[in-house]
Design an enzyme around this catalytic site. Structure first.
Site, PDB file in Angstrom:
ATOM      1  N   ASP A 513       0.865  -1.183   0.000  1.00 30.67           N
ATOM      2  CA  ASP A 513       0.000   0.000   0.000  1.00 30.67           C
ATOM      3  C   ASP A 513       0.898   1.227   0.000  1.00 30.67           C
ATOM      4  O   ASP A 513       2.061   1.131   0.364  1.00 30.67           O
ATOM      5  CB  ASP A 513      -0.797   0.041   1.316  1.00 30.67           C
ATOM      6  N   ASP A 834      -4.452  -2.586   4.949  1.00 33.84           N
ATOM      7  CA  ASP A 834      -4.953  -2.067   6.220  1.00 33.84           C
ATOM      8  C   ASP A 834      -6.469  -2.072   6.285  1.00 33.84           C
ATOM      9  O   ASP A 834      -7.046  -2.103   7.349  1.00 33.84           O
ATOM     10  CB  ASP A 834      -4.413  -0.651   6.481  1.00 33.84           C
ATOM     11  N   ASP A 838      -9.107  -5.354   2.155  1.00 29.75           N
ATOM     12  CA  ASP A 838      -7.833  -5.986   1.779  1.00 29.75           C
ATOM     13  C   ASP A 838      -7.795  -7.450   2.229  1.00 29.75           C
ATOM     14  O   ASP A 838      -6.872  -8.172   1.898  1.00 29.75           O
ATOM     15  CB  ASP A 838      -6.642  -5.245   2.432  1.00 29.75           C
TER      16      ASP A 838
END
Length: 978
Positions: A513, A834, A838
């Site tokens: 990310d 997070d 996901d």
């Protein structure tokens, strides 16, 4: 179950009933029966018996807005009456149980039997003086009087060495268990929840939550206790962990206010009053029932002799460590946790929900009744469970486990062949020498002597086998992994699944990310576009049109989660603390910079007065809040990604703060002149807008497409999230180590590219792909819209940045890289995430990293390792530790196999030439024992060095024993033999 039996729990509850919960207006059992209801039935009961939620709060002596006062005596009293928010863990195995398990080892059993026979026969002396001559003292027999009298020593010594092996194994298992428990308590302390106490929102460890607490719930939370919703915005819950229903359930204070522990918040936010904790919550009731049923099952299994050894398994895979209240989650989050159930506060629990639910049904009527509320409204739960049972595959073995199993089988076969040949040669030589060469008859009184010889030969054979098989290997692996896991905590890696540590050493790709991992996740507004002017730095409030300024002030203050706020710094001179959503904190910071205070408005319009809230989710990519104005009309404030909000605007505020038309060509110009330049500076662009609605007729708020349209843009804000200073260096290390880093982000493509260049993921002039989610899907899907592996194979090798990606895109990319066969080695992919969405990608990856600070509980549940500092450089440390585990085990193998080869050759050749092994069974066992244990400890606990990152990953197909190691082993063996 655990430290207390079922009857203890219920007895305790009954005792508390007597005093009508010592001054509280309801008892544990009343609250429990309330929580068993759903929907309209629950709402009716709440109205009839308690007088709505407010009446319930009164009875529980709590305030719906201010929460509990937080006085310690009151909290202790609540814990005593309503219970603590923890479920007693399963008792650990005692040392004696572990000893008994260690004794089940087949080779040890063979040795024990052989040693006992040898011991018994050593005390038998055949009659007559000349038994030596009569029975033929073959070479390797009882040579002289002294040795004859000491014949019992060998059998006794073998038994003694077996005892030592067993004790060492049991002690290691015991310490391993202790470490797992330590890890559990660490995970347990990690999980906190937002609670209102004394009007202050505080983060509280889940175990400290008590009945009567007012908990703030938001998207991504895993509910730690049962409760009743006081106020909710657009709240949707995934209750599949309790009911098996994968559809999200809408919750609202007026229709279905019941919230249950162990369920996931998939959308929205709200506040609830806690009504049941620990063993009295719905998840707790199941565990209480399972406690009794699993114990009964275990007893049955023991009778059937089908006890599986859960601690001595050498594969070290997935200890049941799950930090949060989940039983088995699936459904929309796409998270499947096969074979593991965990507790509200993260105590270790084995047992697969599906099996246990079926076991519970075997219980008596009372248990069946207790389970009733957990069935879904539509019924058919058992079928659902059966389906889930079939669809929950066992996680495949990790790379190292697979290689070790293969090696152990090969060594075992070789050892078995060598020991069989040794025994056959010894027996044949003895028989031929005595009965053919010396033509001795087999006399009855000599039988025990001959049997003694045969037992001795058999012991030598078994000893050759014992020495050949490196029993120290599982020990070395366990010690190495457990040691690494402990040390990795200091490097901010909280490992939830042991084998994830070693898999990281083989990682070839990391999909990371951007926000919070590569960047600091401290958002600051640095540019804005208001009233047709693009300000490169935040302007003085006097320069801006007053009307625009007022609208902006209201739009940001009201249209952000009330849990997002900016607090004064902890230390003098440091930056103010950002709490809650960081993007919202960046916008609230802008309000403060414009010399206004957002809290004043929030106090005027508290959260419960907001008319309607459309919370942020991955489909909307925006958040909107509707308020009722004093004249009865409505105003909606919206914010979100600039491209998305601007598409929905047909007006924009001009230089005096009045709306003017905003045509498509104006939008294109805005993108070129404002948004792209901001994005190229690495800024995230957020557009703030509003829309007014008449009082009559009231709009249909559920018709989102029409509501979230025809907006008037107020301003565009450029928010900076600086790259973490240590990240470029960490990425360079990864690239040097042969690991490709890819950035997968929801940000705009220009912002993502700018950050990727700053991080060093891409370098100007290189031939790499930076594409957005739309383009990615266009390239990988065929005409029917199906994903094709050949198409993915054309994209992923060059892909470095995937922008504006949805959670599905992330999952597709990870799956595509893992399933690809275009390169020799299968790619080993690590993923960071997070958000709740996901989950599927984290689950699919070989190693899933969840963010410890910004991560939602759902993401943590799906992950293998939790990054306690949300920092990318911690991932590099995990790679280093993973490679170190691999190298430690290789060193141990080289050392062990060298000695094993020497010992086996000496024993084998000795037996063939002199009919007796030069190394006695006892000597070989001692060598084996001492060598295994100390070598495991010494070689498994070496710390990693930076040099580990200067080589490419080994990959999945490389054998554990390389050609260099084979040369070393044989070379050393020859040297030692000579």
């Amino acid at each position: 179950m655990g430290d207390m039996s079922n009857s203890d729990f219920y007895a305790k509850n009954q005792r508390n009933e007597g005093s009508h919960a010592a001054g509280f207006g309801c008892t544990v059992m009343e609250l429990r029966s309330l929580m068993e209801l759903r929907g309209a039935e629950a709402k009716h009961k709440l109205q009839e018996d308690y007088g709505e939620v407010e009446g319930l709060c009164k009875r529980l002596k709590t305030s719906p807005t201010e929460g509990l006062a937080g006085v310690q005596t009151d909290l202790d009293k609540r814990k005593e009456i309503f219970g603590k928010n923890l479920i007693p863990p399963k008792k650990p195995k005692t040392f004696l149980q572990l000893v008994w398990e260690a004794l089940q080892d087949v080779t040890l059993i063979i040795l024990e039997i052989a040693a006992i026979i040898s011991l018994g026969l050593s005390f038998y002396h055949p009659p007559g003086e000349s038994s030596g001559q009569v029975c033929g003292a073959a070479a390797g027999g009882v040579e002289d009087e002294g040795e004859s009298e000491a014949g019992w020593i060998e059998g006794a010594a073998i038994l003694l060495s077996v005892v030592c092996v067993v004790l060492v194994t049991a002690f290691n298992d015991w310490s391993k268990e202790k470490q797992f428990r330590g890890l559990q308590s660490r995970i347990e302390q990690e999980q906190k929840f937002q609670v209102v106490r004394g009007s202050q929102v505080i983060q509280l460890p889940v175990a400290d939550i008590v009945v009567g607490d007012i908990a703030q719930i938001k998207y991504g939370d895993l509910l730690p206790a049962d409760g009743v919703l006081i106020q909710g915005n657009d709240l949707k819950i995934d209750e599949s962990s309790l009911t098996g229903e994968s559809d999200h359930v809408k919750k609202s204070a007026d229709k279905d206010p019941m919230l249950l522990s162990g369920t996931h918040v998939m959308e929205g936010s709200g506040r609830m009053v806690v009504t049941a904790v620990g063993v009295n919550s719905q998840t707790g009731i199941i565990f209480t029932l399972l406690g009794a049923s699993t114990e009964e099952e275990e007893k049955k299994e023991k009778k059937e002799g089908a006890v599986e050894d859960g601690h001595q398994n050498t594969d070290c895979s997935h200890p049941p460590i799950h930090p949060i209240a989940t039983i088995a989650t699936d459904g929309a989050a796409g998270i499947n946790a096969p074979g593991s159930a965990s507790l509200i506060n993260g105590k270790m629990q084995d047992g697969n929900l599906e099996n246990n639910q079926i076991k519970v049904k075997k219980q008596d009527g009372a248990a069946a009744m207790e389970m009733q509320p957990l069935k879904s409204a539509e019924g058919g739960e058992a079928d659902e469970k059966e389906k889930k049972k079939v669809s929950a595959p066992k996680k495949e073995k990790s790379v190292l486990q697979g290689k070790l199993t293969k090696l152990a089988v090969q060594i075992g076969k070789a050892g078995l062949i060598m020991s069989a040949i040794t025994v056959i040669i010894l027996v044949l030589y003895f028989c031929i020498d005595n009965f053919v060469m010396n033509k001795r008859p087999w006399k009855q009184e000599c039988t025990p002597i001959y049997v003694q010889y045969f037992v001795k030969f058999f012991i030598i054979g078994v000893t050759v086998l014992v020495v050949a098989v490196p029993e120290g290997l599982p020990l070395a692996v366990t010690i190495s992994l457990a040691y690494s896991v402990k040390k990795m905590m200091k490097d901010n890696n909280l490992v939830r699944h042991l084998d994830a540590c070693e898999t990281m050493g083989n990682a070839t790709a990391i999909c990371s990310d951007k926000t919070g991992t590569l960047t600091t996740n401290r958002m600051t507004a640095v540019q804005c576009y208001v009233g047709d002017v693009h300000y490169k730095k935040i302007p003085d409030p006097g320069v801006l049109p007053p009307k625009s300024l007022d609208l902006l002030y209201y739009a940001i203050s009201l249209n952000s989660a009330y849990t997002s706020k900016i607090l004064p710094p902890d230390k003098d001179g440091s930056l103010p603390k950002q709490v809650g959503n960081k993007t919202e904190c960046g916008l609230l910071g802008l309000v403060l910079e414009l010399k206004r205070d957002y809290q004043t408005i929030r106090n005027q319009i508290p959260e419960e007065k907001l008319y309607k809230v459309y919370t942020f989710n991955s489909v909307r990519k925006s958040m909107s809040t509707v308020i009722k104005l004093p004249d009865g009309s409505f105003r909606m404030y919206s914010k979100g990604a600039s491209e998305i909000i601007l598409k929905k605007c047909n007006q924009i505020l001009n230089e005096v703060g009045e709306p003017r038309a905003f045509r498509p060509r104006d939008k294109d110009e805005m993108v070129k002149k404002v948004i792209e330049p901001m994005a190229c500076d690495g800024l995230r662009t957020i557009c703030v807008a509003y829309r007014d609605f008449p009082r009559n007729p009231e709009p249909n708020w559920d018709d989102e497409n029409n509501i979230l349209n025809d907006l008037t843009a107020i301003c565009i804000v450029g928010i900076e999230d600086p790259v973490r200073p240590e990240v470029p260096d960490a990425i360079q290390k990864c690239q040097r180590a042969g690991i490709t880093v890819r950035m997968v982000t929801g940000d705009n493509i220009n912002t993502a590219r700018a950050i990727a260049i700053k991080c060093g993921i891409i370098h100007p002039g290189e031939d790499f792909l930076c594409i957005d989610g739309k383009e990615f899907n266009r390239r990988i899907r065929n005409e029917k819209g199906e994903v094709e592996q050949e198409r993915i194979d054309k994209v992923w090798p060059k892909l470095r940045v995937l922008a504006r990606s949805s959670p599905t895109d992330k999952h597709t990319l990870v799956k595509g890289i893992i399933d690809s066969t275009m390169v020799d080695q299968r790619q080993v992919v690590a993923v960071t995430g997070d958000g709740t969405n996901d989950g599927p990608a984290l689950k699919k990856a070989d190693v899933g990293f969840a963010m410890g600070i910004a991560g939602t509980d759902v993401a943590k549940e799906a992950s293998d390792i939790i990054l306690t500092d949300d920092n990318f450089s911690s991932i590099v440390k995990a790679v280093m530790w993973g490679r170190n585990v691999y190298d430690s085990i290789s060193k141990f193998l080289q050392f062990q196999l060298t000695v094993n080869v020497v010992a086996v050759i000496v024993a084998f050749t000795g037996a063939c030439i002199t009919q007796d092994s030069p190394l006695k069974a006892v000597q070989m066992l001692w060598v084996n024992l001492i060598m295994d244990t100390f070598a495991s400890l010494a070689l498994a606990t070496e710390p990693p060095t930076e040099s580990l990152l200067r080589r490419k990953p080994y990959g999945r197909n490389k054998p554990l024993i390389s050609s260099t190691m084979t040369k070393n082993i044989l070379g050393h063996a020859v040297y030692q033999l000579v």
